[in-house]
Design an enzyme around this catalytic site. Structure first.
Site, PDB file in Angstrom:
ATOM      1  CE  LYS A  23      -3.947  -2.354   1.084  1.00 37.03           C
ATOM      2  NZ  LYS A  23      -4.308  -2.663  -0.084  1.00 37.03           N
ATOM      3  CB  VAL A  29       1.575  -2.715  -7.116  1.00 42.11           C
ATOM      4  CG1 VAL A  29       2.109  -3.661  -7.377  1.00 42.11           C
ATOM      5  CG2 VAL A  29       2.781  -1.515  -6.763  1.00 42.11           C
ATOM      6  CG  ASP A 146      14.693   7.598  -4.607  1.00 47.98           C
ATOM      7  OD1 ASP A 146      13.360   7.886  -4.231  1.00 47.98           O
ATOM      8  OD2 ASP A 146      15.331   7.792  -4.054  1.00 47.98           O
TER       9      ASP A 146
HETATM   10  C1  LIG Z   1       4.714  -0.713  -1.376  1.00 49.59           C
HETATM   11  C2  LIG Z   1       4.305  -0.715  -2.525  1.00 49.59           C
HETATM   12  O1  LIG Z   1       3.566  -0.507  -3.138  1.00 49.59           O
HETATM   13  N1  LIG Z   1       4.937  -1.969  -3.003  1.00 49.59           N
HETATM   14  C3  LIG Z   1       4.812  -2.499  -4.235  1.00 49.59           C
HETATM   15  C4  LIG Z   1       6.351  -1.489  -4.408  1.00 49.59           C
HETATM   16  C5  LIG Z   1       6.931  -2.321  -6.210  1.00 49.59           C
HETATM   17  N2  LIG Z   1       6.094  -3.979  -6.544  1.00 49.59           N
HETATM   18  C6  LIG Z   1       5.880  -4.804  -6.921  1.00 49.59           C
HETATM   19  C7  LIG Z   1       6.048  -5.023  -8.326  1.00 49.59           C
HETATM   20 CL1  LIG Z   1       6.232  -3.197  -8.267  1.00 49.59          CL
HETATM   21  C8  LIG Z   1       6.640  -5.660  -8.964  1.00 49.59           C
HETATM   22  N3  LIG Z   1       6.892  -7.006  -8.522  1.00 49.59           N
HETATM   23  C9  LIG Z   1       6.424  -7.158  -7.384  1.00 49.59           C
HETATM   24  N4  LIG Z   1       6.748  -8.047  -6.173  1.00 49.59           N
HETATM   25  C10 LIG Z   1       6.188  -8.176  -4.941  1.00 49.59           C
HETATM   26  C11 LIG Z   1       6.387  -8.635  -4.340  1.00 49.59           C
HETATM   27  C12 LIG Z   1       6.684 -10.078  -4.246  1.00 49.59           C
HETATM   28  N5  LIG Z   1       6.657 -10.697  -2.749  1.00 49.59           N
HETATM   29  C13 LIG Z   1       6.676 -11.872  -2.481  1.00 49.59           C
HETATM   30  N6  LIG Z   1       6.505  -9.995  -2.108  1.00 49.59           N
HETATM   31  C14 LIG Z   1       6.045  -9.127  -2.902  1.00 49.59           C
HETATM   32  C15 LIG Z   1       5.523  -8.107  -2.061  1.00 49.59           C
HETATM   33  N7  LIG Z   1       6.270  -6.144  -5.125  1.00 49.59           N
HETATM   34  C16 LIG Z   1       6.704  -5.837  -6.425  1.00 49.59           C
HETATM   35  C17 LIG Z   1       5.301  -3.472  -4.627  1.00 49.59           C
END
Ligand SMILES: CC(=O)N[C@H]1CCN(c2c(Cl)cnc3[nH]c(-c4cn(C)nc4C)nc23)C1
Length: 303
Positions: A23, A29, A146
């Protein structure tokens, strides 16, 4: 032929969306999968669907910036740079179709490690991949600005993915965030607020290698939360960065310390260029062919 292949037009109805993966303050996402089309093709493609609310973009007047950044990111193709496959919007929201990184966010993974530290081998392999991805971005005249564990993801097989969340999820709050964002990765020239170039990424790269091996960044600003102490801490941290006042713990590998020192140079022009980072003994020890990879990719300055 070089005819421009039209990017497919997507709509939300072509996806099955799963749980929200995070979040962010300004967007969410979701893990998503494409549905097969009428002919039964194109189903089952996993991606990360990032939502941005137009009302937020309008309120913070960043829609032009987001459009520019999307155009740039759509054209980037590198294994260590998170892909943006496409984007679409409905009346109130903008959707970005991003590559899904199976192992998730670098900073979250680090928080589970003993002392938040990678082993030398893991840090060394990530360093080779980071140099490769950054060299590619710089060859496309993209300065990340960043670089930090929060903006890195990890895919299958521990492949590092540079993801630029700065402009998307956080952009609307960007001014606020930068104002009170962490100083840990900020180079002297940005503290002095003088013009800066791609070398700001080289400084942050040095900070990142230190943090991968030590678990904390060299100018650790101990993000405090009460206002006046916070201000004094920040002033102290800025002073240390300007003077390059940091030291290595006794366990720090001398060869890795040598590389970090060559990146944490106050004068941006003296920071080790990425083609030299790839040839540094400590990097070659863990990622022996990154220099050849980047050379054959054709995105290394021909220095
Ligand atoms: C706080 C927020 O927005 N988080 C976003 C950042 C990018 N986004 C991901 C994006 Cl943009 C792409 N791939 C992801 N994979 C994960 C993820 C995988 N696991 C096992 N746990 C997670 C979490 N996250 C992403 C998640």
């Amino acid at each position: 032929s070089s005819a421009h292949r039209p990017t497919r037009v997507w709509t939300l109805s072509q996806f099955e969306t799963g749980r929200a993966m995070g979040k962010g303050k300004f967007g969410r996402v979701y893990i998503a999968r494409t549905k097969a089309d009428r002919e039964g093709n194109g189903g089952g493609f996993i991606c990360a669907l990032k939502l941005l609310y137009k009302k937020d973009c309008v309120m913070y007047n960043v829609q032009g910036q987001i459009r520019r950044e999307v155009e740039i990111q759509m054209n980037l193709r590198h294994p260590n740079v998170l892909r943006l496959y496409g984007y679409f919007h409905d009346e109130g929201r903008v959707f970005l179709m991003l590559e899904f990184a199976a192992k998730g966010e670098m900073y979250k993974i680090m928080s589970k490690l003993d002392g938040r530290r990678w082993t030398e081998a893991e840090a060394g392999r990530f360093t080779g991949q980071m140099a490769d991805g950054l060299a590619y971005l710089h060859s496309k005249h993209v300065i990340h600005r960043d670089i930090k564990p929060e903006n890195l993801l990890v895919g299958l097989n521990d492949v590092l993915k540079i993801a630029d969340f700065g402009w998307s999820v956080h952009a609307p709050g960007d001014h606020r965030r930068t104002a009170c964002g962490t100083l840990d990765y900020m180079p002297p020239e940005m503290i002095e607020d003088v013009p800066h170039g791609h070398q700001v990424d080289l400084w942050a790269f040095g900070i990142l290698i230190f943090e991968w091996l030590e678990g904390t960044p060299p100018f650790d600003s101990q993000d405090t939360f009460n206002a006046n102490r916070d201000y004094q801490e920040a002033a102290h941290t800025r002073g240390r960065i300007r003077k390059g006042d940091y030291e290595f713990p006794s366990h720090f590998q001398p060869s890795a310390a040598d590389l970090v020192n060559r990146l944490l140079q106050i004068n941006p022009k003296e920071r080790l260029p990425l083609d030299r980072v790839m040839q540094h003994p400590w990097v070659r020890k863990w990622d022996a062919d990154v220099y050849e990879r980047a050379k054959s990719g054709g995105y290394l300055a021909d220095t």
